[in-house]
Enzyme design. Structure first.
Site, PDB file in Angstrom:
ATOM      1  N   TRP A 142       0.844  -1.207   0.000  1.00 18.58           N
ATOM      2  CA  TRP A 142       0.000   0.000   0.000  1.00 18.58           C
ATOM      3  C   TRP A 142       0.873   1.247   0.000  1.00 18.58           C
ATOM      4  CZ3 TRP A 142      -4.041  -2.045  -1.671  1.00 18.58           C
ATOM      5  CH2 TRP A 142      -4.541  -3.239  -1.142  1.00 18.58           C
ATOM      6  N   ILE A 143       1.913   1.242  -0.813  1.00 18.25           N
ATOM      7  CA  ILE A 143       2.868   2.348  -0.821  1.00 18.25           C
ATOM      8  C   ILE A 143       2.515   3.319  -1.942  1.00 18.25           C
ATOM      9  CG2 ILE A 143       5.306   2.985  -0.906  1.00 18.25           C
ATOM     10  CD1 ILE A 143       4.359   1.167   1.509  1.00 18.25           C
ATOM     11  N   ALA A 157       1.659  13.860   7.853  1.00 14.84           N
ATOM     12  CA  ALA A 157       0.765  13.481   6.755  1.00 14.84           C
ATOM     13  C   ALA A 157      -0.685  13.544   7.211  1.00 14.84           C
ATOM     14  CB  ALA A 157       1.116  12.095   6.263  1.00 14.84           C
ATOM     15  N   GLU A 201      -3.070   5.955   6.992  1.00 16.58           N
ATOM     16  CA  GLU A 201      -2.483   6.883   7.972  1.00 16.58           C
ATOM     17  C   GLU A 201      -3.176   6.739   9.324  1.00 16.58           C
ATOM     18  OE1 GLU A 201       0.040   8.679   6.902  1.00 16.58           O
ATOM     19  OE2 GLU A 201      -0.240   8.576   4.732  1.00 16.58           O
ATOM     20  N   PHE A 207      -4.979  -0.891  23.088  1.00 18.01           N
ATOM     21  CA  PHE A 207      -4.726  -1.453  21.744  1.00 18.01           C
ATOM     22  C   PHE A 207      -4.868  -2.972  21.756  1.00 18.01           C
ATOM     23  CE2 PHE A 207      -2.650   2.632  21.783  1.00 18.01           C
ATOM     24  CZ  PHE A 207      -2.981   3.151  20.546  1.00 18.01           C
TER      25      PHE A 207
END
Lengths: 255, 393
Positions: free
Chosen positions: B171-172, B252, B373, B393
């Protein structure tokens, strides 16, 4: 060479104009203002001449404080600095040309470029009147411009109805730009940031001590009359065609 | 009420532009003008083609959208965080893929080099990246490590004067367009390090992912590194541990907070103008209570997005912005934009399923934006931990 570009700020053509209640002008609240598109061609041409031959591009604008935005845009396109003649008064073409010519004369220049007309009042007088004020040759509605620095002359192609006219003239001179002269560049983010550091000299119109009594005054501005409701005919084609001919003949009186 | 007035009201119901500086106004106008002319007329077609329109790269570089917040010495313009935000808003108003391109180049790749690189690396890369001569990508996510980047498998082993890097990244964005990949890998001690990997090196492979039903105007790739050997001088010297790539992600995400405002704005304006002209049962559908209820709800959410973006920008400007604050705004704005775009598509009815209109393109893109992101869920846990002091988490 040193090129001055006179720039007018006009309402964006997409803006819906409302006429003021006194009929003397338009409502300015909420209007989006832009650089007169023809002046953008003039700025672009000045920048291209400078990029090729070196020199300086100076913007000269006239109007209330809102014109500073158009000046910033011009600087962000790449002009070097600007002079703003500040006034809140309504200015007719003769007064604008007198004031702009005075400031241009004081600045000194090799060439003055501007749009062939402003898209708000379409008077197309300011460029030629600046030339007249300064006693300079001029060429209007220019589609192509070449500068011969050695011979100190300009060669310009002008748009005529169905023909192109090629003229030569010495400079200093005034040249007015037509759509097609070039494709104006976008203001870029680096140039927007650089524009913040460029010099903007402000001169109040009053301080010029010019006789600026308007020669042309606006009596009244009004919108075109509303179109009447259309008549829609319905029924058999044979009948409606006959009725249409009757209406065109006896009502509209076009047949 | 004419189209321009309606659009302006929808885009800025609370007159936030009264707060903008000249710089912010000018940047927004410049980018909008570019996107209106060069991108929007072709966006649907490019999206269908499923590749990034590479001819835009030199034009975007000229406009100055790569690394604009960096100092002039590195090719930047010293843009403020708020002006940068408005730039991202206007890019994503065109397409999320366009904003992603700029986000990855600026917020991820250039930021990583600026923040964690040596002076030599900054001089070598940043000015040329600002000019678009070098495109960067950012390799953190792996096929089996997304939300949990600490589980990365990619390794960088010391061999003499070199590091030898092996692993896969998925997924770059910009992966197969890039000349340099910022690759994150664990060293022999298990510490996450960053490497500048020229993509033409032996063993480096970038494969486009063509099966996307979202973000189709963006180049997305899988990277394979098969014993790619780089000199030690290609390591980012200031990056020690996972905090470094996560800091880049904060940059980002800040761009996403603003970009999503643009996508939502465009979908809402399109749906509203459509509603004013589309008639059903003899009246424009804008005169229907159901439609008005939707539009008012969407406008309110857009305003929430704008206010969060603006205040986040103020915090950034003041130097006090915390990553959990960015997480909350990314979580909120990506989801709100997605839901606004979905509803805009619904208001467009049958026409809404075509990319002749913008809404479905934004909607499909925003599924990615809501996920990448940091997913909605991960940002929930980041904010939850920040508020309550308990990691869940």
């Amino acid at each position: 060479m040193k090129i001055l570009v006179t720039v007018k700020q006009v309402p964006d053509t997409a803006t819906k104009i409302q006429i003021r209640a006194d009929g003397q002008g338009i409502q300015e609240d909420g209007i989006k203002w832009v650089i007169n598109p023809y002046d953008e061609f003039a700025i672009e041409e000045a920048l291209r001449i400078k990029e090729k031959q070196g020199g300086e591009v100076v913007i000269v604008a006239l109007g209330p404080s809102r014109v500073e935005e158009a000046v910033r845009q011009s600087l962000a396109m790449g002009a070097d600095r600007a002079v703003v003649i500040s006034t809140d008064a309504a200015v007719d073409p003769a007064a604008a040309a007198t004031a702009l010519a005075a400031v241009c004369g004081e600045e000194g220049f090799d060439l003055i470029l501007t749009g062939k007309q402003a898209v708000d009042d379409d008077s197309a007088q300011v460029g030629p009147m600046i030339a007249a004020n300064l006693g300079l040759p001029q060429v209007t509605v220019v589609l192509k411009l070449e500068v011969d620095e050695a011979g100190h002359r300009l060669r310009a192609e002008r748009e005529l109805e169905g023909a192109t006219e090629i003229v030569e003239l010495p400079y200093p001179a005034v040249v007015t730009a037509q759509r097609g002269l070039n494709e104006p560049r976008y203001p870029t983010l680096p140039n927007i940031m650089k524009a913040k550091k460029k010099e903007v000299r402000r001169v109040s119109m009053d301080s010029l001590s010019l006789a600026l009594d308007p020669r042309v005054t606006v009596n009244r501005l009004f919108a075109p009359p509303e179109r009447p409701e259309p008549t829609i005919l319905s029924g058999e084609p044979e009948e409606t065609a006959k009725e249409l001919v009757r209406l065109l003949h006896s009502e509209a009186k076009v047949l | 009420m004419d189209i321009q007035n309606t659009t302006e009201k929808l885009e800025d119901f609370y007159q936030l532009q009264d707060l903008w500086t000249e710089e912010e106004t000018d940047v927004k106008n410049a980018v909008r003008r570019f996107v209106d002319r060069e991108v929007i007329p072709h966006a649907g077609e490019w999206w269908q083609q499923g590749e990034f329109p590479a001819h835009l790269i030199p034009m975007l570089a000229e406009l100055g959208v790569f690394g604009p917040t960096l100092p002039e010495a590195y090719g930047g313009s010293g843009l403020s965080p708020l002006a940068y935000g408005l730039m991202m808003q206007e890019l994503e108003r065109g397409d999320s893929g366009l904003r992603s391109f700029a986000s990855v180049q600026s917020g991820l790749a250039m930021h990583a080099i600026y923040r964690y690189g040596s002076e030599e690396q900054k001089q070598e890369y940043l000015p040329r990246m600002a000019k678009g001569e070098i495109i960067g990508c950012f390799g953190l996510t792996e096929p089996d490590a997304g939300s949990d980047p600490a589980a990365m498998i990619t390794r960088a082993s010391e061999e003499g004067d070199s590091y030898v890097i092996s692993g896969a990244k998925r997924w770059i964005t910009n992966g197969h367009l890039a000349q340099v990949a910022v690759v994150w890998a664990k060293d022999d001690a298990g510490i996450v390090r960053g490497f500048l990997v020229p993509t033409q090196l032996p063993g480096f492979h970038a494969t486009p992912i063509h099966t996307k039903a979202s973000m189709r105007m963006s180049a997305t790739s899988e990277l394979y590194l098969d014993r790619v050997r780089v000199p030690k001088s290609f390591q980012l010297p200031e990056a020690h541990g996972l905090g470094a790539p996560l800091n880049c992600l904060t940059q980002a995400r800040y761009g996403i907070v603003w970009g999503t405002v643009g996508a939502a704005m465009d979908a809402l304006v399109e749906a509203s103008l459509y509603a004013k002209t589309r008639t059903a049962f003899g009246r424009p559908i804008a005169a229907k209570q159901l439609v008005q209820s939707h539009i008012v709800g969407m406008e309110t959410r857009l305003l929430n997005m704008q206010l969060m973006a603006r205040q986040l920008g103020q915090l950034y400007l003041g130097g006090t912005m915390r990553y959990a604050q960015v997480s909350m705004a990314k979580r909120h704005n990506a989801r709100a934009a997605l839901e606004i775009a979905r509803m805009a598509r619904e208001i467009l009815g049958g026409n809404g399923i075509s990319t002749d209109y913008h809404a479905i393109r934004h909607m499909a893109n925003l599924e990615t934006v809501d996920t990448y992101e940091g997913t909605y869920e991960i940002h929930t846990l980041i904010v939850g931990r920040d508020l309550l002091g308990e990691a869940a988490f």
